[in-house]
Motif scaffolding. Structure first.
Motif, PDB file in Angstrom:
ATOM      1  N   ILE A  26      50.148  37.922  28.878  1.00  0.00           N
ATOM      2  CA  ILE A  26      49.043  37.057  29.311  1.00  0.00           C
ATOM      3  C   ILE A  26      49.382  36.376  30.630  1.00  0.00           C
ATOM      4  O   ILE A  26      48.508  36.211  31.492  1.00  0.00           O
ATOM      5  CB  ILE A  26      48.693  36.045  28.198  1.00  0.00           C
ATOM      6  CG1 ILE A  26      48.020  36.772  27.032  1.00  0.00           C
ATOM      7  CG2 ILE A  26      47.812  34.924  28.718  1.00  0.00           C
ATOM      8  CD1 ILE A  26      47.841  35.948  25.779  1.00  0.00           C
ATOM      9  N   LEU A  27      50.638  35.985  30.816  1.00  0.00           N
ATOM     10  CA  LEU A  27      51.037  35.343  32.070  1.00  0.00           C
ATOM     11  C   LEU A  27      50.876  36.267  33.275  1.00  0.00           C
ATOM     12  O   LEU A  27      50.671  35.794  34.396  1.00  0.00           O
ATOM     13  CB  LEU A  27      52.486  34.868  31.986  1.00  0.00           C
ATOM     14  CG  LEU A  27      52.735  33.652  31.097  1.00  0.00           C
ATOM     15  CD1 LEU A  27      54.231  33.389  30.973  1.00  0.00           C
ATOM     16  CD2 LEU A  27      52.030  32.424  31.651  1.00  0.00           C
ATOM     17  N   THR A  28      50.967  37.576  33.051  1.00  0.00           N
ATOM     18  CA  THR A  28      50.850  38.518  34.166  1.00  0.00           C
ATOM     19  C   THR A  28      49.407  38.871  34.488  1.00  0.00           C
ATOM     20  O   THR A  28      49.148  39.524  35.493  1.00  0.00           O
ATOM     21  CB  THR A  28      51.620  39.822  33.869  1.00  0.00           C
ATOM     22  OG1 THR A  28      51.007  40.478  32.755  1.00  0.00           O
ATOM     23  CG2 THR A  28      53.082  39.538  33.570  1.00  0.00           C
ATOM     24  N   LEU A  29      48.470  38.449  33.653  1.00  0.00           N
ATOM     25  CA  LEU A  29      47.065  38.783  33.857  1.00  0.00           C
ATOM     26  C   LEU A  29      46.355  37.664  34.602  1.00  0.00           C
ATOM     27  O   LEU A  29      46.878  36.569  34.765  1.00  0.00           O
ATOM     28  CB  LEU A  29      46.384  39.016  32.510  1.00  0.00           C
ATOM     29  CG  LEU A  29      46.970  40.136  31.648  1.00  0.00           C
ATOM     30  CD1 LEU A  29      46.309  40.149  30.287  1.00  0.00           C
ATOM     31  CD2 LEU A  29      46.812  41.475  32.332  1.00  0.00           C
ATOM     32  N   SER A  30      45.136  37.951  35.030  1.00  0.00           N
ATOM     33  CA  SER A  30      44.344  36.918  35.696  1.00  0.00           C
ATOM     34  C   SER A  30      42.861  37.164  35.416  1.00  0.00           C
ATOM     35  O   SER A  30      42.455  38.248  34.994  1.00  0.00           O
ATOM     36  CB  SER A  30      44.597  36.925  37.205  1.00  0.00           C
ATOM     37  OG  SER A  30      44.167  38.150  37.761  1.00  0.00           O
ATOM     38  N   GLY A  31      42.082  36.127  35.635  1.00  0.00           N
ATOM     39  CA  GLY A  31      40.630  36.235  35.553  1.00  0.00           C
ATOM     40  C   GLY A  31      40.112  36.548  34.165  1.00  0.00           C
ATOM     41  O   GLY A  31      40.602  36.051  33.147  1.00  0.00           O
ATOM     42  N   GLN A  32      39.110  37.386  34.137  1.00  0.00           N
ATOM     43  CA  GLN A  32      38.417  37.749  32.903  1.00  0.00           C
ATOM     44  C   GLN A  32      39.348  38.486  31.933  1.00  0.00           C
ATOM     45  O   GLN A  32      39.258  38.295  30.716  1.00  0.00           O
ATOM     46  CB  GLN A  32      37.192  38.621  33.231  1.00  0.00           C
ATOM     47  CG  GLN A  32      36.241  38.822  32.092  1.00  0.00           C
ATOM     48  CD  GLN A  32      35.478  37.562  31.723  1.00  0.00           C
ATOM     49  OE1 GLN A  32      35.440  36.598  32.481  1.00  0.00           O
ATOM     50  NE2 GLN A  32      34.881  37.560  30.561  1.00  0.00           N
ATOM     51  N   THR A  33      40.239  39.296  32.457  1.00  0.00           N
ATOM     52  CA  THR A  33      41.176  40.025  31.598  1.00  0.00           C
ATOM     53  C   THR A  33      42.080  39.065  30.849  1.00  0.00           C
ATOM     54  O   THR A  33      42.353  39.248  29.657  1.00  0.00           O
ATOM     55  CB  THR A  33      42.022  40.997  32.440  1.00  0.00           C
ATOM     56  OG1 THR A  33      41.150  41.810  33.218  1.00  0.00           O
ATOM     57  CG2 THR A  33      42.880  41.876  31.566  1.00  0.00           C
ATOM     58  N   LYS A  34      42.539  38.022  31.522  1.00  0.00           N
ATOM     59  CA  LYS A  34      43.385  37.013  30.886  1.00  0.00           C
ATOM     60  C   LYS A  34      42.620  36.297  29.776  1.00  0.00           C
ATOM     61  O   LYS A  34      43.159  36.059  28.694  1.00  0.00           O
ATOM     62  CB  LYS A  34      43.874  36.014  31.923  1.00  0.00           C
ATOM     63  CG  LYS A  34      44.860  35.011  31.406  1.00  0.00           C
ATOM     64  CD  LYS A  34      45.355  34.131  32.540  1.00  0.00           C
ATOM     65  CE  LYS A  34      46.677  33.519  32.195  1.00  0.00           C
ATOM     66  NZ  LYS A  34      47.297  32.857  33.341  1.00  0.00           N
ATOM     67  N   LYS A  35      41.372  35.967  30.042  1.00  0.00           N
ATOM     68  CA  LYS A  35      40.539  35.283  29.055  1.00  0.00           C
ATOM     69  C   LYS A  35      40.391  36.136  27.792  1.00  0.00           C
ATOM     70  O   LYS A  35      40.572  35.651  26.677  1.00  0.00           O
ATOM     71  CB  LYS A  35      39.165  34.984  29.653  1.00  0.00           C
ATOM     72  CG  LYS A  35      38.198  34.351  28.695  1.00  0.00           C
ATOM     73  CD  LYS A  35      36.835  34.161  29.359  1.00  0.00           C
ATOM     74  CE  LYS A  35      35.797  33.762  28.348  1.00  0.00           C
ATOM     75  NZ  LYS A  35      34.460  33.679  28.946  1.00  0.00           N
ATOM     76  N   TRP A  36      40.101  37.420  27.957  1.00  0.00           N
ATOM     77  CA  TRP A  36      39.931  38.299  26.807  1.00  0.00           C
ATOM     78  C   TRP A  36      41.253  38.518  26.067  1.00  0.00           C
ATOM     79  O   TRP A  36      41.277  38.605  24.837  1.00  0.00           O
ATOM     80  CB  TRP A  36      39.324  39.635  27.227  1.00  0.00           C
ATOM     81  CG  TRP A  36      37.857  39.512  27.457  1.00  0.00           C
ATOM     82  CD1 TRP A  36      37.206  39.515  28.645  1.00  0.00           C
ATOM     83  CD2 TRP A  36      36.848  39.332  26.451  1.00  0.00           C
ATOM     84  NE1 TRP A  36      35.861  39.356  28.453  1.00  0.00           N
ATOM     85  CE2 TRP A  36      35.606  39.246  27.111  1.00  0.00           C
ATOM     86  CE3 TRP A  36      36.865  39.249  25.067  1.00  0.00           C
ATOM     87  CZ2 TRP A  36      34.407  39.071  26.438  1.00  0.00           C
ATOM     88  CZ3 TRP A  36      35.662  39.071  24.388  1.00  0.00           C
ATOM     89  CH2 TRP A  36      34.456  38.982  25.065  1.00  0.00           C
ATOM     90  N   ALA A  37      42.348  38.598  26.806  1.00  0.00           N
ATOM     91  CA  ALA A  37      43.657  38.764  26.164  1.00  0.00           C
ATOM     92  C   ALA A  37      43.984  37.558  25.294  1.00  0.00           C
ATOM     93  O   ALA A  37      44.495  37.706  24.174  1.00  0.00           O
ATOM     94  CB  ALA A  37      44.742  38.977  27.215  1.00  0.00           C
ATOM     95  N   ILE A  38      43.688  36.358  25.767  1.00  0.00           N
ATOM     96  CA  ILE A  38      43.933  35.147  24.977  1.00  0.00           C
ATOM     97  C   ILE A  38      43.050  35.137  23.740  1.00  0.00           C
ATOM     98  O   ILE A  38      43.521  34.849  22.631  1.00  0.00           O
ATOM     99  CB  ILE A  38      43.706  33.885  25.843  1.00  0.00           C
ATOM    100  CG1 ILE A  38      44.782  33.790  26.922  1.00  0.00           C
ATOM    101  CG2 ILE A  38      43.684  32.634  24.982  1.00  0.00           C
ATOM    102  CD1 ILE A  38      44.509  32.739  27.984  1.00  0.00           C
ATOM    103  N   ILE A  39      41.779  35.471  23.916  1.00  0.00           N
ATOM    104  CA  ILE A  39      40.845  35.473  22.777  1.00  0.00           C
ATOM    105  C   ILE A  39      41.308  36.461  21.707  1.00  0.00           C
ATOM    106  O   ILE A  39      41.379  36.120  20.518  1.00  0.00           O
ATOM    107  CB  ILE A  39      39.414  35.809  23.254  1.00  0.00           C
ATOM    108  CG1 ILE A  39      38.852  34.640  24.063  1.00  0.00           C
ATOM    109  CG2 ILE A  39      38.500  36.144  22.070  1.00  0.00           C
ATOM    110  CD1 ILE A  39      37.556  34.951  24.789  1.00  0.00           C
ATOM    111  N   PHE A  40      41.645  37.680  22.110  1.00  0.00           N
ATOM    112  CA  PHE A  40      42.047  38.686  21.126  1.00  0.00           C
ATOM    113  C   PHE A  40      43.397  38.364  20.484  1.00  0.00           C
ATOM    114  O   PHE A  40      43.614  38.659  19.304  1.00  0.00           O
ATOM    115  CB  PHE A  40      42.076  40.087  21.744  1.00  0.00           C
ATOM    116  CG  PHE A  40      40.699  40.662  21.948  1.00  0.00           C
ATOM    117  CD1 PHE A  40      39.809  40.764  20.898  1.00  0.00           C
ATOM    118  CD2 PHE A  40      40.288  41.088  23.190  1.00  0.00           C
ATOM    119  CE1 PHE A  40      38.543  41.287  21.068  1.00  0.00           C
ATOM    120  CE2 PHE A  40      39.027  41.615  23.382  1.00  0.00           C
ATOM    121  CZ  PHE A  40      38.141  41.718  22.326  1.00  0.00           C
ATOM    122  N   THR A  41      44.299  37.744  21.222  1.00  0.00           N
ATOM    123  CA  THR A  41      45.582  37.340  20.648  1.00  0.00           C
ATOM    124  C   THR A  41      45.381  36.270  19.590  1.00  0.00           C
ATOM    125  O   THR A  41      45.971  36.334  18.499  1.00  0.00           O
ATOM    126  CB  THR A  41      46.535  36.837  21.752  1.00  0.00           C
ATOM    127  OG1 THR A  41      46.748  37.886  22.699  1.00  0.00           O
ATOM    128  CG2 THR A  41      47.866  36.404  21.173  1.00  0.00           C
TER     129      THR A  41
END
Length: 66
Positions: A26-41
């Motif tokens: 998650i730390l390596t992601l940004s923007g919308q992808t980061k948001k979805w990664a947090i939600i799914f985690t």
């Protein structure tokens, strides 16, 4: 009720490396992808812990944490 908290603590310990890897990813992601990664985690962790706590057929007993 106390035993459910112990089970939750035990399950968090069991998936510790997975959570660590998720945080690094998650730390390596940004923007919308980061948001979805947090939600799914969060959803995956919630489902896993809920299933572990309410699974009456489970033979896993929480081991004492020293």
């Amino acid at each position: 009720m106390i035993s459910k908290f112990k089970k939750i603590r035990f399950e968090i310990g069991r998936v510790g490396f997975t959570l660590g890897a998720s945080c690094i990813t998650i730390l390596t992601l940004s923007g919308q992808t980061k948001k979805w990664a947090i939600i799914f985690t969060v959803i995956a962790l919630t489902l896993h812990v809920t299933n572990a706590v309410f699974d009456s057929d489970s033979n896993d007993k929480p081991k004492p944490i020293k």
